[in-house]
Design a protein around this motif. Structure first.
Motif, short mmCIF file in Angstrom:
data_model
loop_
_atom_site.label_atom_id
_atom_site.label_comp_id
_atom_site.label_asym_id
_atom_site.label_seq_id
_atom_site.Cartn_x
_atom_site.Cartn_y
_atom_site.Cartn_z
N LEU A 1 -40.60 -23.58 20.07
CA LEU A 1 -39.46 -24.65 20.11
C LEU A 1 -37.95 -24.25 19.83
O LEU A 1 -36.61 -24.31 21.01
CB LEU A 1 -39.31 -25.28 19.27
N ALA A 2 -37.71 -23.46 19.02
CA ALA A 2 -36.49 -22.10 18.78
C ALA A 2 -36.06 -21.45 20.34
O ALA A 2 -35.21 -21.43 20.81
CB ALA A 2 -36.55 -21.13 17.68
N ALA A 3 -37.25 -20.69 20.54
CA ALA A 3 -36.56 -20.11 21.57
C ALA A 3 -36.18 -21.18 23.36
O ALA A 3 -35.20 -20.17 23.83
CB ALA A 3 -38.02 -19.05 22.67
N ALA A 4 -37.16 -21.68 23.39
CA ALA A 4 -36.49 -22.87 24.53
C ALA A 4 -35.49 -23.58 23.95
O ALA A 4 -34.12 -23.59 25.08
CB ALA A 4 -38.01 -23.82 24.61
N SER A 5 -34.83 -23.47 22.66
CA SER A 5 -33.50 -24.06 22.20
C SER A 5 -32.55 -23.08 22.89
O SER A 5 -31.22 -23.48 23.70
CB SER A 5 -33.94 -24.66 21.24
N LEU A 6 -32.70 -21.72 22.51
CA LEU A 6 -31.73 -20.44 22.95
C LEU A 6 -31.93 -20.35 24.20
O LEU A 6 -30.50 -20.18 24.65
CB LEU A 6 -32.05 -19.44 21.70
N LEU A 7 -32.56 -20.59 25.48
CA LEU A 7 -32.55 -20.69 26.57
C LEU A 7 -31.93 -21.50 27.58
O LEU A 7 -30.04 -20.79 27.77
CB LEU A 7 -33.86 -19.94 26.71
#
Length: 448
Positions: free
Chosen positions: A222-228
Motif C-alpha cells: 500500500l505504501a509503495a503504491a501510494s508513493l508511485l
C-alpha cells in the motif's frame, strides 16, 4: 498524458483489477487474462458472471439478472450482468404510508406480514425488481405504518441489502484499497490508516522528479503504491522499495493497474542483499584505491577485463576460489545473472549515484532502530525521513537515539486519533463500532 491515454485507462480491460461495489460492500477482483467464460465473482452464496464489464467504462452500474441455471445450483444463485443507467432507490417508499410516534404497541409475533415465503420467492422468480418486491412487502405489512420514521428507514435498509441487485464497477484508487483492507483486517496493511498514509506522503515530501527510498514489511504494497501514485506517470521520479523477505508484497501495487513505464521506475530489493552488496563494493573500491597508493605507480594497474585482472579477482578472499583449471574456466559459458541480483545491482548503482530525496520506513512487527541506522546514510542533506509503527514504544527508543546525534533536527513523535461521526437528522453522534488503531509517526530531517 494525452486524452486518448486517459480514455484508455478509464476502460475496463482484460486482466485488470476492478473494485466491485454492492451497497456499502466493496471487493477487489481481478479479471482473467483471457476474455471468455468463467469470469465468476463470488458474493457470499451468489455467483456473478463478470464478462459483461470488459470494454465498459469504469463507474458503470450493472443489474444482476438471474440465469436459467439457478435451478441446478444447490448452494447459491448465479447471475449475469446487464448495463443500466442508474440503480433503483428505495428512499421514496418510506413516504407511501404515514409513520407512528413510537414502537411500544408493535408486537413481533411473525404474523404482521400477509405474504408467505413461497409468494415472495415467486415474486423473485417472476423477475420482479427489488423495488417492486419491497413495495409489495410494505403494502402487505400490518405494522409498517405504525413504526417510527427511523424504524421504517432501518427496515428499508435491511430489505435493500437483501433484494438490491445492482453492482457498480469502480477504478482502483489508494483510498478505496485502504478502506477495503482496513475494514476486513487492518493487520494485513500494518494498521495503516488513511490519514496516517497521507501524512507519510506529506512529511516525506514526495514529488515527481526525485529518488525515494521506502522500507515496508507489512502493508501489502500500500505504501509503495501510494508513493508511485504521488510520483506519477511519465516522470523522472524513482522509488527503491526495500523488503525483508524473499519476495516483496506487491498485491496493491498490481491492483492499481500501473503502466509498464511506471512499474519500471520501481525497484524491489531485499534490504539485506542491498546492504551487503553496497558495502562490499565500497570495501573493494577502498582496497583497490589503497593498493594503487601503495604501489605509487598507476601505470601498473591492469585492465579489469584482462586475464590478469580475472585471476586477481578470483584469488581475492572476498570471492569464491577457483576449482577448475584455467583451460576449463575459459571454456565455460558465462551464466546469466538472476533477476534479483541484477535488480539489486541496479539499485546499488542508483543509490551510489545520488542521495535519496526522502526516506519512509514502515515497520510492521520488527523494531525499527537498526533499520533507521542502516538507511539514514542514504538520505540527502536537509531531506526528511518518516518512520511509522503501530506501537509507540519502539519509536520512543528511536527518538532517544536520534536526539543523541548531531546531524538530525526537528524530530517529532506524532499520534493521531481520527474519530468518525454518523450525521443524520436528530441523531448525530460518534460511530460506536469504529477501530481506534492508527499507529504513530516519527518525523525529522537529516542535516549533515
Amino acid at each position: 498524458m494525452s486524452a486518448a491515454d486517459t480514455l484508455r485507462q478509464d476502460i475496463i480491460a482484460v486482466g485488470s483489477y476492478v473494485i466491485v461495489q454492492r451497497q456499502k460492500y466493496r471487493k477487489l477482483y481481478k479479471l482473467p487474462a483471457e476474455n471468455g467464460g468463467g469470469n465468476m465473482l463470488a458474493l457470499g452464496k451468489e455467483r456473478v458472471e463478470m464478462s459483461a464489464i470488459i470494454g465498459k467504462p469504469f463507474w458503470t452500474t450493472f443489474k444482476m439478472i438471474p440465469t436459467n441455471s439457478n435451478k441446478k445450483l444447490t448452494n447459491g444463485k448465479s447471475y449475469r450482468l446487464e448495463e443500466v443507467h442508474a440503480a433503483e432507490s428505495l428512499d421514496d417508499l418510506k413516504d407511501l404510508l404515514p409513520s407512528g410516534m413510537d414502537n411500544r404497541k408493535i408486537t413481533d409475533d411473525g404474523t404482521s406480514q400477509k405474504l408467505s415465503t413461497q409468494e415472495i420467492m415467486e415474486l423473485r422468480e417472476a423477475g420482479k425488481s427489488g423495488r417492486e418486491i419491497v413495495g409489495s412487502l410494505i403494502e402487505n405489512s400490518q405494522t409498517f405504518s405504525a413504526k417510527t420514521k427511523y424504524s421504517q428507514e432501518k427496515y428499508l435498509r435491511k430489505k435493500e441489502r437483501k433484494y438490491f441487485l445492482y453492482l457498480t464497477i469502480h477504478k482502483p484508487t489508494i483510498h478505496l484499497l485502504q478502506e477495503i483492507y482496513f475494514q476486513q483486517d487492518h493487520v494485513k496493511i500494518g494498521s495503516l490508516r488513511m490519514d496516517s498514509l497521507a501524512q507519510i506522503l506529506s512529511y516525506c515530501d514526495v514529488k515527481s522528479d526525485g529518488l525515494y527510498l521506502l522500507y515496508d514489511s507489512g502493508s501489502q504494497g500500500l505504501a509503495a503504491a501510494s508513493l508511485l501514485t504521488r510520483i506519477g506517470a511519465k516522470t523522472s521520479g524513482r522509488l527503491v522499495y526495500l523488503h525483508p523477505g524473499n519476495m516483496a508484497q506487491t498485491t496493491l501495487i498490481r491492483a492499481m493497474n500501473f503502466s509498464n513505464e511506471q512499474i519500471n521506475r520501481l525497484s524491489t530489493v531485499n534490504i539485506y542483499s542491498l546492504m551487503r552488496m553496497y558495502y562490499q563494493d565500497a570495501m573493494e573500491s577502498k582496497e583497490s584505491f589503497g593498493s594503487r597508493d601503495a604501489s605509487g605507480d598507476s601505470s601498473k594497474l591492469v585492465d579489469p577485463d584482462s586475464p590478469e585482472a580475472q585471476i586477481q579477482c578470483n584469488d581475492s578472499p572476498n570471492l569464491l576460489k577457483r576449482k577448475h583449471s584455467d583451460a576449463t574456466v575459459s571454456s565455460m559459458v558465462p551464466k546469466k545473472k538472476p533477476k534479483w541480483l541484477s535488480e539489486t545491482q541496479s539499485a546499488v548503482d542508483l543509490l551510489k549515484s545520488c542521495k535519496v530525496e526522502g526516506l519512509a520506513i514502515l515497520a510492521a512487527k520488527e523494531h525499527p532502530l537498526n533499520i533507521v541506522k542502516g538507511l539514514l546514510p542514504f538520505l540527502g542533506t536537509s531531506r526528511p525521513f518518516v518512520i511509522f509503527h503501530a506501537y509507540r514504544e519502539p519509536l520512543q527508543e528511536v527518538y532517544v537515539m536520534l536526539k543523541q546525534r548531531c546531524d538530525v533536527m526537528n524530530i517529532r513523535l506524532l499520534s493521531n486519533f481520527l474519530r468518525s461521526y454518523q450525521v443524520l437528522d436528530d441523531r448525530t453522534h460518534p460511530d460506536i463500532l469504529m477501530n481506534d488503531v492508527g499507529g504513530y509517526l516519527l518525523v525529522g530531517y537529516l542535516v549533515n
